[in-house]
Design a protein around this motif. Structure first.
Motif: not given
Length: 174
Positions: A3, A74-75, A93-98, A134
């Motif tokens: 992606k 963060n968008m 959005v290119y990815a989602r984090g945790s 984060y």
């Protein structure tokens, strides 16, 4: 990874350069080496990265920093840049984090987030919640768990997630 690489390829049409500069949120830096190599192999264009917290990078962009692309954690940062007509394309959005917890010493993480209450843990490294998404997410998670007020005295603030990792790896506790 694909992606992110496809995002780069999309913007390549608009760039005729031998090198591009990418403002890279600290949380993405570990994936960037593979992305840079793949992009160079696909396009012949070299990618130079500048790594910092998303908030600091957004401030630099507002001040005229010559970045070709901004990968934020963060968008809200790229959306604000777009809204203020500083960015020329709508952010994607290119990815989602945790969030993750880790320690330089052996700990039992079976208790989940409540592990931070252990008296053996004297310091908790978190990214600065004012500038790093984060860090903000960590504070929010601790508040939702009802633990923030009980452990905030243990916090050691870092400027970015990568500095937080460095603190944690070099520390003797979380």
């Amino acid at each position: 990874m694909k992606k992110i690489v496809s995002i780069f390829l999309l913007f390549t049409v608009y760039l005729i350069a031998e090198e591009i500069t990418v403002a890279t949120a600290a949380n993405v830096q570990y994936a960037m080496e593979e992305i840079k190599k793949s992009f160079k192999n696909s396009t012949g264009i070299t990618v130079r990265t500048v790594v910092a917290s998303s908030g600091k990078l957004a401030a630099q962009i507002k001040s005229g920093a010559p970045f070709d692309l901004f990968l934020s954690a963060n968008m809200k940062y790229p959306e604000a840049l777009f809204k203020n007509k500083i960015a020329i394309t709508k952010p994607l959005v290119y990815a989602r984090g945790s969030l993750a917890m880790f320690s330089a010493k052996e700990l039992n993480f079976n208790r989940g987030i409540e592990v931070v209450m252990q008296k053996e843990i004297e310091h908790i490294a978190i990214a600065n919640p004012k500038t790093a998404p984060y860090g903000k997410a960590t504070v929010e998670a601790l508040k939702r768990a009802g633990l923030f007020e009980k452990v905030k005295y243990k916090f050691v603030y870092a400027e970015s997630i990568s500095q937080t990792v460095a603190y944690s790896v070099n520390a003797t506790d979380l």
